[in-house]
Each structure stands twice: as structure tokens, then as C-alpha cells.
Design a protein around this motif. Sequence first.
Motif, PDB file in Angstrom:
ATOM      1  N   LYS A   7       0.830  -1.205   0.000  1.00 35.78           N
ATOM      2  CA  LYS A   7       0.000   0.000   0.000  1.00 35.78           C
ATOM      3  C   LYS A   7       0.867   1.259   0.000  1.00 35.78           C
ATOM      4  O   LYS A   7       0.569   2.227  -0.696  1.00 35.78           O
ATOM      5  CB  LYS A   7      -0.921   0.024   1.219  1.00 35.78           C
ATOM      6  CG  LYS A   7      -2.052  -0.938   1.158  1.00 35.78           C
ATOM      7  CD  LYS A   7      -2.877  -0.793   2.426  1.00 35.78           C
ATOM      8  CE  LYS A   7      -4.182  -1.498   2.367  1.00 35.78           C
ATOM      9  NZ  LYS A   7      -4.969  -1.269   3.590  1.00 35.78           N
ATOM     10  N   GLU A  10       2.347   1.918  -3.342  1.00 36.72           N
ATOM     11  CA  GLU A  10       1.347   2.542  -4.216  1.00 36.72           C
ATOM     12  C   GLU A  10       1.225   4.044  -3.924  1.00 36.72           C
ATOM     13  O   GLU A  10       1.080   4.849  -4.841  1.00 36.72           O
ATOM     14  CB  GLU A  10      -0.008   1.853  -4.062  1.00 36.72           C
ATOM     15  CG  GLU A  10      -1.029   2.300  -5.071  1.00 36.72           C
ATOM     16  CD  GLU A  10      -0.597   2.086  -6.522  1.00 36.72           C
ATOM     17  OE1 GLU A  10      -0.917   2.945  -7.373  1.00 36.72           O
ATOM     18  OE2 GLU A  10       0.056   1.068  -6.827  1.00 36.72           O
ATOM     19  N   CYS A  11       1.320   4.444  -2.671  1.00 38.13           N
ATOM     20  CA  CYS A  11       1.301   5.870  -2.314  1.00 38.13           C
ATOM     21  C   CYS A  11       2.477   6.593  -2.970  1.00 38.13           C
ATOM     22  O   CYS A  11       2.315   7.676  -3.538  1.00 38.13           O
ATOM     23  CB  CYS A  11       1.372   6.052  -0.791  1.00 38.13           C
ATOM     24  SG  CYS A  11      -0.062   5.459   0.128  1.00 38.13           S
ATOM     25  N   CYS A  14       1.997   7.084  -6.655  1.00 40.46           N
ATOM     26  CA  CYS A  14       1.053   8.171  -6.977  1.00 40.46           C
ATOM     27  C   CYS A  14       1.754   9.520  -7.048  1.00 40.46           C
ATOM     28  O   CYS A  14       1.390  10.374  -7.851  1.00 40.46           O
ATOM     29  CB  CYS A  14      -0.059   8.234  -5.935  1.00 40.46           C
ATOM     30  SG  CYS A  14      -1.237   6.893  -6.051  1.00 40.46           S
ATOM     31  N   VAL A  46      -1.272  11.629   0.993  1.00 36.78           N
ATOM     32  CA  VAL A  46      -1.697  10.369   0.378  1.00 36.78           C
ATOM     33  C   VAL A  46      -1.592   9.232   1.399  1.00 36.78           C
ATOM     34  O   VAL A  46      -2.490   8.395   1.512  1.00 36.78           O
ATOM     35  CB  VAL A  46      -0.867  10.060  -0.890  1.00 36.78           C
ATOM     36  CG1 VAL A  46      -1.147   8.664  -1.413  1.00 36.78           C
ATOM     37  CG2 VAL A  46      -1.136  11.097  -1.976  1.00 36.78           C
ATOM     38  N   GLN A  49      -4.396   9.464   3.978  1.00 39.09           N
ATOM     39  CA  GLN A  49      -5.663   9.023   3.399  1.00 39.09           C
ATOM     40  C   GLN A  49      -5.699   7.500   3.231  1.00 39.09           C
ATOM     41  O   GLN A  49      -6.687   6.850   3.574  1.00 39.09           O
ATOM     42  CB  GLN A  49      -5.900   9.711   2.066  1.00 39.09           C
ATOM     43  CG  GLN A  49      -7.245   9.378   1.457  1.00 39.09           C
ATOM     44  CD  GLN A  49      -7.499  10.162   0.187  1.00 39.09           C
ATOM     45  OE1 GLN A  49      -6.590  10.732  -0.408  1.00 39.09           O
ATOM     46  NE2 GLN A  49      -8.742  10.203  -0.228  1.00 39.09           N
ATOM     47  N   GLU A  50      -4.634   6.927   2.725  1.00 39.61           N
ATOM     48  CA  GLU A  50      -4.597   5.482   2.475  1.00 39.61           C
ATOM     49  C   GLU A  50      -4.688   4.664   3.759  1.00 39.61           C
ATOM     50  O   GLU A  50      -5.360   3.642   3.813  1.00 39.61           O
ATOM     51  CB  GLU A  50      -3.319   5.107   1.720  1.00 39.61           C
ATOM     52  CG  GLU A  50      -3.143   3.626   1.479  1.00 39.61           C
ATOM     53  CD  GLU A  50      -4.196   3.027   0.560  1.00 39.61           C
ATOM     54  OE1 GLU A  50      -4.578   1.864   0.790  1.00 39.61           O
ATOM     55  OE2 GLU A  50      -4.653   3.717  -0.375  1.00 39.61           O
ATOM     56  N   PHE A  51      -4.004   5.137   4.799  1.00 37.65           N
ATOM     57  CA  PHE A  51      -3.912   4.341   6.023  1.00 37.65           C
ATOM     58  C   PHE A  51      -4.829   4.839   7.149  1.00 37.65           C
ATOM     59  O   PHE A  51      -4.878   4.219   8.212  1.00 37.65           O
ATOM     60  CB  PHE A  51      -2.461   4.287   6.512  1.00 37.65           C
ATOM     61  CG  PHE A  51      -1.565   3.507   5.596  1.00 37.65           C
ATOM     62  CD1 PHE A  51      -1.521   2.123   5.641  1.00 37.65           C
ATOM     63  CD2 PHE A  51      -0.788   4.155   4.649  1.00 37.65           C
ATOM     64  CE1 PHE A  51      -0.712   1.401   4.786  1.00 37.65           C
ATOM     65  CE2 PHE A  51       0.033   3.444   3.787  1.00 37.65           C
ATOM     66  CZ  PHE A  51       0.071   2.055   3.854  1.00 37.65           C
TER      67      PHE A  51
END
Length: 79
Positions: A7, A10-11, A14, A46, A49-51
Motif C-alpha cells: 500500500k 502505491e502511495c 502516486c 496520500v 488518506q490510504e492508512f
Amino acid sequence: MASIREKLLECFRCVFVNQSDEKLLSATPETLEGWDSTNHFLLLQVVEQEFGVRIPEKDGGELLSFCEIESYVRDRAAA
């Protein structure tokens, strides 16, 4: 289910497009082209937000590598 590392990678993808995974996994502001203060701020947003974590400014300023950010997120996930 994706791991924290996947994950987080992926951040990084981005924010820092067209970089190899190997380069991102060892990334620091000194080694990764484009890692400036603006992209650092974007990266932390990012990640938050993701975690679903909040990274205080004092902590964010010290998170200056993929590994440091990964450890920070792991610690928050374990808490």
C-alpha cells in the motif's frame, strides 16, 4: 489483502510516477528526483488518506525515507 509495504509503495507511485519499485523502496529526498517539500507534503497526505492515520507536522518533517514512513505506519497500525 495488500500489505502495508504494498500500500505504501502505491502511495509513493502516486506522487513519484515513472520510478522503479526498487528506487522507491530505498527512496530518500537525496536519492529520488522530485522529492521536494511540495511532493513530501503531498506524499504525507496520500499516506494519511490510504492508512487512515494523522501525521502531525512535527513527525512528518522527520519522515524522510520510505523505510521511516513504513515504520511509522506500522507502529500506528499496531497501536
